[in-house]
Scaffold this motif. Structure first.
Motif, PDB file in Angstrom:
ATOM      1  N   PRO A  33     -20.698 -92.777 -28.174  1.00 14.68           N
ATOM      2  CA  PRO A  33     -19.776 -92.046 -28.013  1.00 14.68           C
ATOM      3  C   PRO A  33     -18.257 -92.663 -28.396  1.00 14.68           C
ATOM      4  O   PRO A  33     -18.110 -93.735 -28.103  1.00 14.68           O
ATOM      5  N   GLY A  34     -17.361 -91.846 -29.046  1.00 12.77           N
ATOM      6  CA  GLY A  34     -16.261 -92.500 -29.501  1.00 12.77           C
ATOM      7  C   GLY A  34     -16.057 -92.984 -30.946  1.00 12.77           C
ATOM      8  O   GLY A  34     -15.226 -93.304 -31.231  1.00 12.77           O
ATOM      9  N   GLY A  35     -17.260 -93.013 -31.279  1.00 11.67           N
ATOM     10  CA  GLY A  35     -17.658 -93.517 -32.934  1.00 11.67           C
ATOM     11  C   GLY A  35     -17.247 -92.714 -33.828  1.00 11.67           C
ATOM     12  O   GLY A  35     -16.920 -91.463 -33.699  1.00 11.67           O
ATOM     13  N   SER A  36     -17.540 -93.065 -35.121  1.00 10.17           N
ATOM     14  CA  SER A  36     -17.125 -92.265 -36.279  1.00 10.17           C
ATOM     15  C   SER A  36     -18.134 -92.037 -37.196  1.00 10.17           C
ATOM     16  O   SER A  36     -19.192 -93.286 -37.468  1.00 10.17           O
ATOM     17  N   LEU A  37     -18.767 -90.960 -38.017  1.00 15.78           N
ATOM     18  CA  LEU A  37     -19.380 -90.907 -38.898  1.00 15.78           C
ATOM     19  C   LEU A  37     -18.763 -90.009 -39.883  1.00 15.78           C
ATOM     20  O   LEU A  37     -17.992 -89.130 -39.748  1.00 15.78           O
ATOM     21  N   ARG A  38     -19.336 -90.376 -41.269  1.00  8.96           N
ATOM     22  CA  ARG A  38     -18.697 -89.315 -42.485  1.00  8.96           C
ATOM     23  C   ARG A  38     -20.189 -88.885 -43.143  1.00  8.96           C
ATOM     24  O   ARG A  38     -20.840 -89.572 -43.682  1.00  8.96           O
ATOM     25  N   LEU A  39     -20.098 -87.567 -43.135  1.00  7.11           N
ATOM     26  CA  LEU A  39     -21.157 -86.956 -43.974  1.00  7.11           C
ATOM     27  C   LEU A  39     -20.782 -86.312 -45.269  1.00  7.11           C
ATOM     28  O   LEU A  39     -19.771 -86.093 -45.418  1.00  7.11           O
TER      29      LEU A  39
ATOM     30  N   THR B 134      -8.464 -75.193 -45.287  1.00  2.00           N
ATOM     31  CA  THR B 134      -9.640 -75.602 -44.364  1.00  2.00           C
ATOM     32  C   THR B 134      -9.383 -74.954 -42.986  1.00  2.00           C
ATOM     33  O   THR B 134      -8.243 -74.344 -42.693  1.00  2.00           O
ATOM     34  N   ASN B 135     -10.715 -74.748 -42.242  1.00  2.00           N
ATOM     35  CA  ASN B 135     -10.885 -74.030 -40.785  1.00  2.00           C
ATOM     36  C   ASN B 135     -11.641 -74.929 -40.112  1.00  2.00           C
ATOM     37  O   ASN B 135     -12.702 -75.389 -40.886  1.00  2.00           O
ATOM     38  N   TYR B 136     -11.310 -74.786 -38.854  1.00  2.00           N
ATOM     39  CA  TYR B 136     -12.220 -75.916 -37.890  1.00  2.00           C
ATOM     40  C   TYR B 136     -12.639 -74.978 -36.811  1.00  2.00           C
ATOM     41  O   TYR B 136     -11.962 -74.280 -36.280  1.00  2.00           O
ATOM     42  N   ALA B 137     -13.875 -75.242 -36.401  1.00  2.00           N
ATOM     43  CA  ALA B 137     -14.347 -74.729 -34.955  1.00  2.00           C
ATOM     44  C   ALA B 137     -13.243 -75.500 -33.866  1.00  2.00           C
ATOM     45  O   ALA B 137     -12.929 -76.449 -34.052  1.00  2.00           O
ATOM     46  N   ASP B 138     -12.976 -74.808 -32.848  1.00  2.00           N
ATOM     47  CA  ASP B 138     -12.010 -75.327 -31.760  1.00  2.00           C
ATOM     48  C   ASP B 138     -12.684 -76.598 -31.151  1.00  2.00           C
ATOM     49  O   ASP B 138     -11.947 -77.398 -31.003  1.00  2.00           O
ATOM     50  N   SER B 139     -14.143 -76.729 -31.158  1.00  2.00           N
ATOM     51  CA  SER B 139     -14.474 -77.709 -30.354  1.00  2.00           C
ATOM     52  C   SER B 139     -14.277 -78.840 -31.311  1.00  2.00           C
ATOM     53  O   SER B 139     -14.606 -80.124 -30.751  1.00  2.00           O
TER      54      SER B 139
ATOM     55  N   ARG C 270     -10.694 -83.677 -34.609  1.00  2.00           N
ATOM     56  CA  ARG C 270     -11.561 -84.942 -34.536  1.00  2.00           C
ATOM     57  C   ARG C 270     -12.132 -84.985 -35.847  1.00  2.00           C
ATOM     58  O   ARG C 270     -12.520 -86.026 -36.456  1.00  2.00           O
ATOM     59  N   PHE C 271     -12.495 -83.863 -36.589  1.00  2.00           N
ATOM     60  CA  PHE C 271     -13.421 -83.723 -37.772  1.00  2.00           C
ATOM     61  C   PHE C 271     -12.202 -83.234 -38.654  1.00  2.00           C
ATOM     62  O   PHE C 271     -11.279 -82.637 -38.793  1.00  2.00           O
ATOM     63  N   THR C 272     -12.527 -83.839 -40.077  1.00  2.00           N
ATOM     64  CA  THR C 272     -11.806 -83.498 -41.261  1.00  2.00           C
ATOM     65  C   THR C 272     -12.657 -83.247 -42.161  1.00  2.00           C
ATOM     66  O   THR C 272     -13.584 -84.086 -42.604  1.00  2.00           O
ATOM     67  N   ILE C 273     -12.681 -82.021 -43.040  1.00  2.00           N
ATOM     68  CA  ILE C 273     -13.488 -81.768 -44.085  1.00  2.00           C
ATOM     69  C   ILE C 273     -12.620 -81.970 -45.368  1.00  2.00           C
ATOM     70  O   ILE C 273     -11.471 -81.676 -45.313  1.00  2.00           O
ATOM     71  N   SER C 274     -13.108 -82.495 -46.444  1.00  2.00           N
ATOM     72  CA  SER C 274     -12.387 -82.446 -47.600  1.00  2.00           C
ATOM     73  C   SER C 274     -13.537 -82.539 -48.906  1.00  2.00           C
ATOM     74  O   SER C 274     -14.517 -82.502 -48.512  1.00  2.00           O
ATOM     75  N   ARG C 275     -12.895 -82.627 -50.149  1.00  2.00           N
ATOM     76  CA  ARG C 275     -13.981 -82.381 -51.126  1.00  2.00           C
ATOM     77  C   ARG C 275     -13.432 -83.322 -52.105  1.00  2.00           C
ATOM     78  O   ARG C 275     -12.404 -83.647 -52.363  1.00  2.00           O
TER      79      ARG C 275
ATOM     80  N   TYR D 287     -17.195 -83.668 -47.924  1.00  2.00           N
ATOM     81  CA  TYR D 287     -17.179 -84.734 -46.776  1.00  2.00           C
ATOM     82  C   TYR D 287     -16.955 -83.997 -45.601  1.00  2.00           C
ATOM     83  O   TYR D 287     -16.172 -83.068 -45.334  1.00  2.00           O
ATOM     84  N   LEU D 288     -17.393 -84.406 -44.601  1.00  2.00           N
ATOM     85  CA  LEU D 288     -17.005 -84.218 -42.941  1.00  2.00           C
ATOM     86  C   LEU D 288     -16.846 -85.349 -42.518  1.00  2.00           C
ATOM     87  O   LEU D 288     -17.831 -86.320 -42.059  1.00  2.00           O
ATOM     88  N   GLN D 289     -15.596 -85.946 -42.221  1.00  2.00           N
ATOM     89  CA  GLN D 289     -15.373 -87.141 -41.376  1.00  2.00           C
ATOM     90  C   GLN D 289     -15.212 -86.638 -39.833  1.00  2.00           C
ATOM     91  O   GLN D 289     -14.504 -85.947 -39.583  1.00  2.00           O
ATOM     92  N   MET D 290     -16.142 -87.386 -39.211  1.00  2.00           N
ATOM     93  CA  MET D 290     -15.973 -87.249 -37.761  1.00  2.00           C
ATOM     94  C   MET D 290     -15.819 -88.315 -36.962  1.00  2.00           C
ATOM     95  O   MET D 290     -16.265 -89.464 -36.964  1.00  2.00           O
ATOM     96  N   ASN D 291     -14.629 -88.039 -36.074  1.00  2.00           N
ATOM     97  CA  ASN D 291     -14.216 -89.175 -35.300  1.00  2.00           C
ATOM     98  C   ASN D 291     -14.328 -88.886 -33.841  1.00  2.00           C
ATOM     99  O   ASN D 291     -14.451 -87.691 -33.565  1.00  2.00           O
TER     100      ASN D 291
END
Length: 111
Positions: A14-20, A57-62, A66-71, A79-83
């Motif tokens: 928890p609190g970590g990051s991943l990039r998909l 871009t659009n994001y779910a409220d949840s 915290r998340f950033t989509i890019s291409r 990409y989906l950067q998840m922090n």
């Protein structure tokens, strides 16, 4: 033939990051919206983030803030950067483009 391939999932505290990453081939990449969905056990698949052909871009409220989509159009990759990940972000994450789904990548947030 369209191929959509996700990568980058894993186990994170928890609190970590991943990039998909999602690599799409066989389509005119810049013509289509690209979307990330997720599905937790026992839950419905939900839209997490999307990026339009024009770059909007659009994001779910949840996940907002915290998340950033890019291409990268040249690499045909989204990409989906998840922090600041939370246990409730645990799910299989799927990439979707023009009626094509990837196989999904598992993200597990746990201490």
């Amino acid at each position: 033939q369209v191929q959509v391939v996700e990568s980058g999932g894993g186990l994170v505290h928890p609190g970590g990051s991943l990039r998909l990453s999602c690599a799409a081939s066989g389509i005119l990449f810049s013509f289509y919206a690209m979307e990330w969905y997720r599905q937790a056990p026992g839950a419905q698949r939900e839209l997490v983030a999307s990026i339009a052909p024009g770059g909007g871009t659009n994001y779910a409220d949840s996940v907002k803030g915290r998340f950033t989509i890019s291409r990268d159009i040249a690499k045909r990759t989204v990409y989906l950067q998840m922090n600041s990940l939370k246990p409730e972000d645990t799910a299989v994450y799927y990439c979707y483009v023009n009626k094509n789904w990837g196989q999904g990548t598992q993200v597990t947030v746990s201490s």
